[in-house]
Write a protein that holds these residues in place. Structure first.
Motif, PDB file in Angstrom:
ATOM      1  N   LEU A  73       7.664  -2.573 -16.989  1.00  0.00           N
ATOM      2  CA  LEU A  73       7.456  -3.613 -17.991  1.00  0.00           C
ATOM      3  C   LEU A  73       8.703  -3.733 -18.853  1.00  0.00           C
ATOM      4  CD1 LEU A  73       3.937  -2.417 -19.202  1.00  0.00           C
ATOM      5  CD2 LEU A  73       4.444  -3.952 -17.304  1.00  0.00           C
ATOM      6  N   LEU A  74       9.301  -4.900 -18.865  1.00  0.00           N
ATOM      7  CA  LEU A  74      10.540  -5.100 -19.619  1.00  0.00           C
ATOM      8  C   LEU A  74      10.332  -6.161 -20.684  1.00  0.00           C
ATOM      9  CD1 LEU A  74      11.974  -5.254 -16.230  1.00  0.00           C
ATOM     10  CD2 LEU A  74      13.351  -3.913 -17.787  1.00  0.00           C
ATOM     11  N   ASP A  75      10.482  -5.762 -21.941  1.00  0.00           N
ATOM     12  CA  ASP A  75      10.302  -6.708 -23.038  1.00  0.00           C
ATOM     13  C   ASP A  75      11.676  -7.198 -23.486  1.00  0.00           C
ATOM     14  OD1 ASP A  75       9.064  -8.202 -24.917  1.00  0.00           O
ATOM     15  OD2 ASP A  75       8.271  -6.544 -26.099  1.00  0.00           O
ATOM     16  N   GLU A  76      11.957  -8.458 -23.236  1.00  0.00           N
ATOM     17  CA  GLU A  76      13.255  -9.065 -23.599  1.00  0.00           C
ATOM     18  C   GLU A  76      14.430  -8.212 -23.122  1.00  0.00           C
ATOM     19  OE1 GLU A  76      13.544 -11.947 -25.321  1.00  0.00           O
ATOM     20  OE2 GLU A  76      11.484 -12.253 -25.953  1.00  0.00           O
ATOM     21  N   PRO A  77      14.561  -8.003 -21.818  1.00  0.00           N
ATOM     22  CA  PRO A  77      15.538  -7.019 -21.345  1.00  0.00           C
ATOM     23  C   PRO A  77      16.995  -7.325 -21.663  1.00  0.00           C
ATOM     24  CG  PRO A  77      14.613  -8.231 -19.503  1.00  0.00           C
ATOM     25  CD  PRO A  77      13.805  -8.587 -20.703  1.00  0.00           C
TER      26      PRO A  77
END
Lengths: 308, 281
Positions: free
Chosen positions: A159-163
């Motif tokens: 899960l990548l938040d605003e990578p």
């Protein structure tokens, strides 16, 4: 094993009076690269937190890898790799120690972690920086370290938040390359972003969110096809003048959007439309013909630009 | 080599072992992994801060015990035997050093980790639970308190200030004191949201140190105030250690022990609840 990694039905999250996520439905399949797209405050990060099993839903159903996060939070978290928006690296530790201690939190053995840490340092292209503290690393390196850390438990879903928020273009491309490699290896990726180009680059399928609701879903190409024309002509006549040409231009195109600084003209054939505009005696200060992007989809769906 | 494994990973297998066990949503049975992280961090921290917390009670002992003690002469202990002023205050300062060690870690350090380093949020993204984090962090505070107490023992024993073999029990007693203070310290800190409020901790700690029977018997206070002091955790700790170091063992010892056990449990419960409310909402 089920091939549905995430199933959300009428998923809702309310903080006090504020409805952050307002009854959304989506499914993420194994191996898929899934995007949550929308402006700040759309509910992307809240959705991500619920998927990460660190935030309890207020209503609806959520199943992650066949399990209910309300009941099996720690188990689900063992399946996941989380790369939070602000890297949240351990600044008191060195690069390799960040990976090692994080693996220890999962209960993984020293024997397992020793080669794992090496492998991940190589993946993140940080072998040379292994003994540096987090402060010594550039923004791009820190983000790569955070991704490597998220992989330490060999997650089935990352899960990548605003990578790539806050990274320079070069660092972004290096990061995208790393994420592509993961995708090739079959890792399911869930990515939130407010960058359209990022979504187009990385996501097989995405949902467009605004104010806690899903406005549209599909692959980037599908969405563009459905909500926009093939090409876009951007014309500028100078501030205040854009409005006065709008009616005239409207007759020449499928649809137009008048923004404060420019007019977007949606059409199948950009060059021809631009010629027609000029032929009518309207001479824009600047003009540009480009392919339609998700930015246009978002504008169409919400009447607003994405990054404002 | 592949970065992911097909099927169930070992992290998952480890997490699944706790299925159905009591408190599985808040406890994974791994607080020692949280402590291990503190050892890694310790390697790169400055030792000055650690040492300064230890020398403070030693300075008090030198200034008050050897200095002012010369003028005061002897006091009587709880059993009516004469004791020197140094003997009287040494146990109190041992309890204080255990308290200091635990409080330093569980207040300012925890505040920093919670609001700036976001360490607990990171930990809770793994299969750890809030109780693992609470126990791990409080244990670290406890260890620091115990180390301070042992250091203090090493200083005072050659000075002839420990008159009973029961004095050895002052070390586990100090551990218990550190556990209680660490636990409450972290619980209180977890509810604090800004620096101004953190200063209230200091505001409370200093008078407690001065007036908890540390430097003079509380019998000089009017009775109602005595009860207030007796309710304070430091007084409980001071009396517990003093009894052990002077060899006066009575039922009160068990009251002190019970006091700290309750304090510890209360701190753990509130810390776990608060961590859950903050980071898993």
């Amino acid at each position: 094993m089920t091939s549905d990694m995430i199933v959300a039905k009428d998923l809702k999250k309310v903080y006090g009076d504020f409805v952050a996520v307002d009854g959304i439905n989506f499914t993420v399949k194994q191996g898929e690269s899934f995007g949550l797209l929308g402006p700040n405050g759309a509910g992307k990060s809240t959705t991500m937190k619920m998927i990460s099993s660190v935030s309890k839903r207020t209503g609806g159903e959520l199943t992650i890898l066949g399990k209910d996060p309300d009941k099996f939070g720690p188990e689900i978290r063992a399946h996941l790799g989380v790369v939070p928006q602000k890297d949240m690296l351990d600044r008191e530790l060195k690069a390799w120690e960040n990976l090692y201690t994080y693996g220890r939190y999962f209960g993984l053995s020293r024997k397992f972690l020793k080669p794992k840490v090496e492998e991940l340092l190589a993946f993140a292209q940080l072998e040379e920086k292994r003994n540096e503290k987090v402060e010594e690393l550039s923004g791009g390196m820190q983000r790569r370290l955070a991704i490597a850390r998220g992989l330490v438990n060999e997650p089935e879903m990352l899960l990548l938040d605003e990578p790539t928020t806050g990274l320079d273009p070069q660092a972004r491309h290096i990061l995208w390359d790393r994420l592509f490699r993961l995708k090739e290896q079959g890792v399911t990726l869930v990515i939130t972003t407010h960058y359209m180009d990022e979504a187009e680059q990385l996501c097989d399928r995405l949902i467009v969110m605004d104010k806690g609701k899903i406005m549209a879903d599909g692959s980037p190409t599908e969405l563009i096809k459905k909500y926009s024309s093939k090409e876009v002509v951007e014309v500028r006549f100078g501030t205040d003048k854009n409005e006065q040409f709008a009616d005239e231009i409207k007759k020449l195109a499928d649809r137009i959007e008048v923004l404060p600084d420019r007019i977007l003209v949606y059409t199948a054939h950009g060059e021809q439309t631009l010629e027609a505009i000029v032929a009518k005696g309207m001479n824009p200060v600047t003009s540009l013909v480009r392919r339609s992007s998700l930015e246009d989809v978002f504008l169409r769906l919400t009447g607003r630009t994405l990054v404002d | 080599m592949s970065l992911i494994q097909a099927g169930v990973t070992s992290a998952v297998a480890i997490a699944e072992r706790r299925r159905g066990k009591l408190g599985q949503s808040v406890y994974a049975g791994r607080p020692h992994r949280v402590i291990q992280r503190s050892f890694f961090a310790l390697k790169s921290s400055t030792w000055l801060g650690v040492v300064s917390g230890f020398v403070e009670p030693v300075f008090y002992l030198l200034a008050f015990g050897l200095g002012i003690g010369q003028i005061i002469g002897n006091l009587t202990d709880g059993a009516g035997n004469p004791v020197s002023y140094s003997q009287y205050i040494a146990p109190a300062l041992l309890a204080t050093s255990a308290m200091n060690g635990a409080i330093y870690d569980s207040t300012w350090n925890v505040f920093f980790k919670m609001h700036f380093a976001k360490l607990y949020q990171t930990m809770l993204h793994t299969s750890l639970g809030a109780l693992d984090v609470a126990i791990g962090e409080i244990s670290w505070a406890l260890m620091r308190g115990t180390v301070y107490a042992i250091g203090f023992m090493i200083v005072v024993t050659p000075m002839g200030l420990v008159t009973s073999w029961y004095g050895l029990l002052a070390i586990p007693a100090a551990t218990l004191i550190a556990f209680g203070f660490g636990s409450i310290g972290m619980a209180v800190t977890s509810y604090v949201t800004n620096f101004q409020q953190m200063n209230w901790v200091n505001f409370f700690m200093l008078p407690m140190f001065m007036f908890s029977g540390t430097f003079f018997p509380i019998s000089i206070y009017p009775e109602p105030i005595q009860y207030v002091v007796m309710a304070m955790p430091l007084w409980q700790g001071v009396e517990m250690v003093r009894g052990l170091m002077l060899g006066i063992i009575d039922g009160a010892l068990f009251v002190h022990i019970a006091y700290f056990l309750l304090m510890t449990i209360a701190g753990l419960i509130f810390t776990t609840r608060r961590l859950t409310a903050l980071f898993m909402r």
